[in-house]
Enzyme design. Structure first.
Site, PDB file in Angstrom:
ATOM      1  N   ASP A  35       0.826  -1.208   0.000  1.00 10.01           N
ATOM      2  CA  ASP A  35       0.000   0.000   0.000  1.00 10.01           C
ATOM      3  C   ASP A  35       0.858   1.255   0.000  1.00 10.01           C
ATOM      4  OD1 ASP A  35      -2.286  -1.426  -0.125  1.00 10.01           O
ATOM      5  OD2 ASP A  35      -2.808  -1.235   1.993  1.00 10.01           O
ATOM      6  N   SER A  83     -12.335  -4.362  -9.895  1.00  6.40           N
ATOM      7  CA  SER A  83     -11.637  -4.091  -8.648  1.00  6.40           C
ATOM      8  C   SER A  83     -12.277  -2.868  -7.990  1.00  6.40           C
ATOM      9  CB  SER A  83     -10.171  -3.852  -8.980  1.00  6.40           C
ATOM     10  OG  SER A  83      -9.429  -3.805  -7.800  1.00  6.40           O
ATOM     11  N   LEU A  84     -11.675  -2.393  -6.923  1.00  7.32           N
ATOM     12  CA  LEU A  84     -12.217  -1.222  -6.228  1.00  7.32           C
ATOM     13  C   LEU A  84     -11.179  -0.111  -6.171  1.00  7.32           C
ATOM     14  CD1 LEU A  84     -13.903  -2.834  -3.102  1.00  7.32           C
ATOM     15  CD2 LEU A  84     -15.061  -1.641  -4.945  1.00  7.32           C
ATOM     16  N   GLU A 138     -19.470  -2.035   4.510  1.00  7.51           N
ATOM     17  CA  GLU A 138     -19.244  -3.455   4.860  1.00  7.51           C
ATOM     18  C   GLU A 138     -17.765  -3.686   5.123  1.00  7.51           C
ATOM     19  OE1 GLU A 138     -20.385  -5.571   1.359  1.00  7.51           O
ATOM     20  OE2 GLU A 138     -22.527  -5.449   1.800  1.00  7.51           O
ATOM     21  N   LYS A 185     -14.160  -5.145   4.466  1.00  6.96           N
ATOM     22  CA  LYS A 185     -13.483  -5.602   3.257  1.00  6.96           C
ATOM     23  C   LYS A 185     -12.747  -6.884   3.611  1.00  6.96           C
ATOM     24  CE  LYS A 185     -10.404  -4.133  -0.436  1.00  6.96           C
ATOM     25  NZ  LYS A 185      -9.637  -5.376  -0.459  1.00  6.96           N
ATOM     26  N   ASP A 222     -10.444 -10.050   3.415  1.00  7.16           N
ATOM     27  CA  ASP A 222      -9.153 -10.206   2.762  1.00  7.16           C
ATOM     28  C   ASP A 222      -8.960 -11.654   2.350  1.00  7.16           C
ATOM     29  OD1 ASP A 222      -6.714  -9.729   1.777  1.00  7.16           O
ATOM     30  OD2 ASP A 222      -5.750  -9.247   3.684  1.00  7.16           O
ATOM     31  N   TYR A 270     -21.413 -10.749  -1.461  1.00  6.89           N
ATOM     32  CA  TYR A 270     -21.747  -9.325  -1.334  1.00  6.89           C
ATOM     33  C   TYR A 270     -22.095  -8.637  -2.646  1.00  6.89           C
ATOM     34  CZ  TYR A 270     -16.764  -9.524  -2.326  1.00  6.89           C
ATOM     35  OH  TYR A 270     -15.552  -9.853  -2.863  1.00  6.89           O
ATOM     36  N   LYS A 291      -8.789   1.646   3.133  1.00  6.11           N
ATOM     37  CA  LYS A 291      -7.773   0.736   3.679  1.00  6.11           C
ATOM     38  C   LYS A 291      -7.130   1.370   4.903  1.00  6.11           C
ATOM     39  CE  LYS A 291      -5.668  -2.124   1.308  1.00  6.11           C
ATOM     40  NZ  LYS A 291      -5.531  -3.571   1.308  1.00  6.11           N
ATOM     41  N   CYS A 317      24.558 -27.710   9.051  1.00  5.51           N
ATOM     42  CA  CYS A 317      23.332 -27.862   9.829  1.00  5.51           C
ATOM     43  C   CYS A 317      23.624 -27.537  11.302  1.00  5.51           C
ATOM     44  CB  CYS A 317      22.813 -29.290   9.701  1.00  5.51           C
ATOM     45  SG  CYS A 317      21.419 -29.635  10.790  1.00  5.51           S
ATOM     46  N   CYS A 355      23.385 -31.034  13.253  1.00  8.05           N
ATOM     47  CA  CYS A 355      24.245 -32.204  13.043  1.00  8.05           C
ATOM     48  C   CYS A 355      25.532 -31.896  12.278  1.00  8.05           C
ATOM     49  CB  CYS A 355      23.461 -33.307  12.333  1.00  8.05           C
ATOM     50  SG  CYS A 355      23.133 -32.932  10.615  1.00  8.05           S
ATOM     51  N   CYS A 360      19.201 -29.814   5.034  1.00  3.32           N
ATOM     52  CA  CYS A 360      20.132 -30.767   5.626  1.00  3.32           C
ATOM     53  C   CYS A 360      19.703 -32.138   5.129  1.00  3.32           C
ATOM     54  CB  CYS A 360      20.045 -30.704   7.158  1.00  3.32           C
ATOM     55  SG  CYS A 360      20.833 -32.122   7.954  1.00  3.32           S
ATOM     56  N   CYS A 364      19.959 -36.841  11.081  1.00  2.06           N
ATOM     57  CA  CYS A 364      20.115 -35.610  11.863  1.00  2.06           C
ATOM     58  C   CYS A 364      19.127 -35.656  13.032  1.00  2.06           C
ATOM     59  CB  CYS A 364      19.825 -34.407  10.957  1.00  2.06           C
ATOM     60  SG  CYS A 364      19.658 -32.842  11.834  1.00  2.06           S
TER      61      CYS A 364
HETATM   62  S1  IVH Z   1     -17.763  -5.088  -3.499  1.00  3.39           S
HETATM   63  C1  IVH Z   1     -16.914  -4.015  -8.251  1.00  3.39           C
HETATM   64  N1  IVH Z   1     -17.606  -5.762  -0.990  1.00  3.39           N
HETATM   65  O1  IVH Z   1     -12.190  -6.415  -2.540  1.00  3.39           O
HETATM   66  C2  IVH Z   1     -16.310  -4.656  -7.101  1.00  3.39           C
HETATM   67  N2  IVH Z   1     -15.749  -6.233  -2.399  1.00  3.39           N
HETATM   68  O2  IVH Z   1     -10.407  -4.671  -3.764  1.00  3.39           O
HETATM   69  C3  IVH Z   1     -17.331  -4.757  -6.021  1.00  3.39           C
HETATM   70  N3  IVH Z   1     -13.922  -7.386  -1.260  1.00  3.39           N
HETATM   71  O3  IVH Z   1     -12.905  -7.341  -5.825  1.00  3.39           O
HETATM   72  C4  IVH Z   1     -16.747  -5.418  -4.873  1.00  3.39           C
HETATM   73  N4  IVH Z   1     -14.864  -7.489   0.714  1.00  3.39           N
HETATM   74  O4  IVH Z   1     -12.675  -9.182  -3.947  1.00  3.39           O
HETATM   75  C5  IVH Z   1     -16.973  -5.747  -2.181  1.00  3.39           C
HETATM   76  N5  IVH Z   1     -17.634  -6.319   1.246  1.00  3.39           N
HETATM   77  C6  IVH Z   1     -17.009  -6.317   0.086  1.00  3.39           C
HETATM   78  C7  IVH Z   1     -15.726  -6.870  -0.114  1.00  3.39           C
HETATM   79  C8  IVH Z   1     -15.117  -6.796  -1.359  1.00  3.39           C
HETATM   80  C9  IVH Z   1     -13.805  -7.814   0.015  1.00  3.39           C
HETATM   81  C10 IVH Z   1     -12.888  -7.577  -2.275  1.00  3.39           C
HETATM   82  C11 IVH Z   1     -13.404  -8.039  -3.594  1.00  3.39           C
HETATM   83  C12 IVH Z   1     -13.082  -6.936  -4.520  1.00  3.39           C
HETATM   84  C13 IVH Z   1     -11.857  -6.432  -3.886  1.00  3.39           C
HETATM   85  C14 IVH Z   1     -11.502  -5.109  -4.390  1.00  3.39           C
END
Ligand code: IVH
Length: 642
Positions: free
Chosen positions: A77, A121-122, A155, A157, A159, A275, A365, A459, A462, A477, A482
């Site tokens: 990040d 992605s976001l 919501e 996020k 991981d 989600y 984040k 090692c 041993c 090793c 050993c």
């Molecule tokens: S909504 C158009 N909600 O984060 C994408 N994503 O960094 C809408 N992720 O691709 C995604 N928790 O894999 C959404 N509560 C949540 C999430 C979430 C984890 C992930 C997901 C997304 C990624 C983007």
């Protein structure tokens, strides 16, 4: 001006064009609230930007394709934040620098499938100000007044790994990873095998399923911190590499071929949360709000986020983010931020899509806490198979509620790459909230006395000269005698997933190996009570109990050959493969006479792994150990499972 259209080798901007661009960049950056200052970029900054792009691309490759990142998420990040700063400064606007990694997680070894709708992605926000700027942009575009008409959903996020579950007329037909966003790997089998919470048939009635010809349900597959802790402990006990993050183990397990998953402890269970959605057929039945969709998921029996908040207007957003943020740590779930989304689908459509990510959502984040401490030294653990794992011994330091004194360094190659030196000041963070990791070295604090560290040549247990394997990454090793390896093997043999000899701890095994009378599994059955009683911390009473437990393990081995086979710890043979093997054969003698094809068919292992296993069993010392074991009445025959 975007990344794709720019020649990075251009000279610094000058004259009217440069001025114009400069103002545009500053205006854009200020408008988006990303920077407060923008000066003329230097050539050095341009070069840095290029270098940064290359570096990020390398980390994306490691993260997505290999599921083996070499830097922490926070470190990544920080690179991205720097990229964003530079990109704004140089000439491009924040553009894609603000978008979260859209890599490519396809393995190349699984069947792929094209998503009905791309998996995006976001965009990311690293500060409350950026979240506010997002809310302001959204409100301005939708023409909502400052009193706050727009409804936002907040919501956690999660991981983990993004997944798309396709249901046709309510039945699960396929589970696919994100891949490159357009097409991903088919992981249906592993989802069914490992994931908790998926459903075969969407609940709540035939009528609804009949109306919904097809839907792609989008969600995340992740590993709970409890499962991660269990697995890490099992791997550490076997002297195997401890995974750096629950997501990497989840990703590896989900994309593994059947029979490939053989590491100690193995992944037993992954979690699912849903989600979002991709394609709906027919589109007319699509939800009108995210809340409506959430209600459908609940009715269908699919898991939804453990917490959410829906707020009207941006003013209430800050408090909702604070509340949702607490969820991950409190529930033992890997969460790396919160996601803020526009609740109404009609509004999402007005906002539309940016490059690779929707304009109606943002991920906030949080940078994890980190502390500085001193690296006192590096010690080495010898695993069951002889692989050496370096461990950082730290000056104890408080971090997020616990005292941290050690951190795994994964392998010899990583140690060399990071140039860690005893005496260095290092940054420590917790990956997935629990496992301490070294995030970086504070080289500015390095004094002249801190000398480069040389990896051991022999090692530590041993003294055998070590060899490099796996392209140099692993230090091994090769002495099977050993003492450190012998102890690990025997502890594994007696462990809870193998012959479960209760009352036999690692300390007793180590003491017995040290005295020279415990060398192989057969010795467990040959040693008399008096021998055990002599060991420190055992005594007569415990020794008698131990003898009973050892005798009882004969029956375990006879009834459940898989436990015996797993306990013998053959290379590449995990619990699953041991089960197949035990079911396909009646005992050790029968196994030893079989050919490669038989092994491949009956273990689920590939050809190379089967050959390696066979070669191992034909080693003189290994064959002799098995013969001894049969001679004491263990392993000759087991009950063939149906
Ligand atoms: S909504 C158009 N909600 O984060 C994408 N994503 O960094 C809408 N992720 O691709 C995604 N928790 O894999 C959404 N509560 C949540 C999430 C979430 C984890 C992930 C997901 C997304 C990624 C983007």
């Amino acid at each position: 001006m975007n990344a794709a259209g720019v020649d990075y080798s251009m000279k610094p901007y000058s004259g009217a064009r440069g001025l114009w661009l400069g103002w545009l960049v500053i205006g854009l950056a200020l408008g988006l609230g990303w920077v407060t200052q923008a000066a003329t970029p230097t050539q050095a900054e341009r070069e840095q930007l290029m270098e940064l792009r290359r570096e990020i691309a390398r980390h994306d490759e490691l993260y997505f394709r290999k599921a083996a990142p070499v830097i922490t998420d926070a470190e990544y990040d920080r690179l991205k934040m720097r990229l964003r700063e530079l990109a704004v400064k140089v000439d491009e606007g924040a553009g894609e620098a603000g978008v979260e990694r859209v890599g490519d997680d396809r393995t190349g070894s699984l069947a792929t499938y094209r998503h009905g709708e791309p998996m995006l992605s976001l965009a990311k926000a690293y500060s409350d100000e950026e979240v506010m700027a997002f809310a302001a942009r959204v409100s301005a575009k939708l023409g909502a007044d400052a009193a706050g008409e727009v409804r936002f959903r907040v919501e956690p996020k999660y991981d983990g790994l993004a997944v798309s579950l396709t249901y046709e007329r309510g039945r699960l037909v396929r589970a696919v990873t994100r891949g490159d966003g357009v097409e991903g790997d088919d992981v249906t089998l592993n989802v069914k095998r490992l994931v908790h919470g998926w459903v075969e048939q969407l609940g709540a009635g035939g009528a609804e399923s009949a109306a919904l010809e097809r839907i792609e349900v989008r969600g995340e597959i992740f590993m709970s911190l409890a499962e991660y802790a269990r697995l890490s402990a099992a791997r550490a006990a076997a002297g195997e590499e401890v995974p750096g993050h629950p997501r990497n183990v989840a990703a590896g397990a989900l994309r593994a071929q059947v029979g490939e998953q053989n590491a100690a402890g193995e992944v037993r269970r992954l979690e699912l949360v849903c989600y979002g959605w991709g394609a709906w057929v027919p589109a007319t039945v699509r939800s009108k709000t995210l809340g409506e969709f959430r209600a459908s998921l609940v009715r269908w029996g699919l898991p939804v986020p453990g917490v959410d908040r829906v707020v009207a207007g941006s003013a209430a957003l800050g408090a909702a983010v604070v509340e949702v943020r607490k969820y991950g740590a409190a529930q033992g779930v890997p969460v790396d931020g919160v996601v803020i989304k526009v609740e109404r689908v009609a509004e999402q459509e007005i906002l539309g899509l940016g490059s690779g990510a929707p304009r109606w959502a943002v991920a906030r984040k949080f940078t994890p806490e980190r502390v500085a401490t001193r690296l006192r030294g590096i010690t080495w653990q010898v695993g069951r198979m002889g692989v050496l794992t370096p461990v950082a011994e730290l000056e104890p330091v408080e971090l997020a509620g616990t005292t941290v004194a050690r951190a795994s360094l994964h392998n010899a190659e990583e140690l060399a790459r990071r140039d860690l030196r005893p005496g260095d000041w290092v940054w420590v963070e917790k990956a997935g909230e629990i496992i301490p990791v070294i995030a970086g070295v504070d080289t500015a604090k390095r004094t002249g006395e801190v000398a480069p560290y040389a990896v051991p040549e022999r090692c530590p247990a041993c003294e055998t000269v070590l060899v490099r394997r796996e392209g140099g990454a692993a230090l091994v090793c090769e002495n099977r005698d050993c003492a450190a390896q012998v102890v690990r093997r025997l502890v594994h043999f007696a462990g809870p997933e193998a012959l479960a000899i209760s009352g036999l701890g690692p300390a007793a095994v180590e003491a017995a190996v040290g005295r020279g009378w415990l060398r192989s599994p057969a010795d467990f059955y040959r040693a008399e009570t008096a021998k055990w009683a002599e060991l420190p911390g055992v005594g007569r009473r415990k020794a008698e109990k131990l003898r009973v437990a050892i005798e009882a393990s004969r029956e375990t081995a006879r009834k459940d050959g898989a436990r015996l086979l797993y306990g013998l710890g053959w290379p590449g043979l995990g619990r699953a493969a041991a089960k197949w093997l035990a079911a396909a054969s009646g005992g050790l003698t029968e196994l030893e006479g079989s050919d490669v094809d038989w092994w491949r068919r009956n273990t689920g292992l590939g050809e190379a792994a089967s050959r390696e296993l066979m070669a191992y069993l034909r080693r003189g010392d290994v064959a002799a150990e098995l013969a001894e074991l049969r001679a004491v009445g263990v392993g000759e025959a087991w009950v063939r499972a149906e």
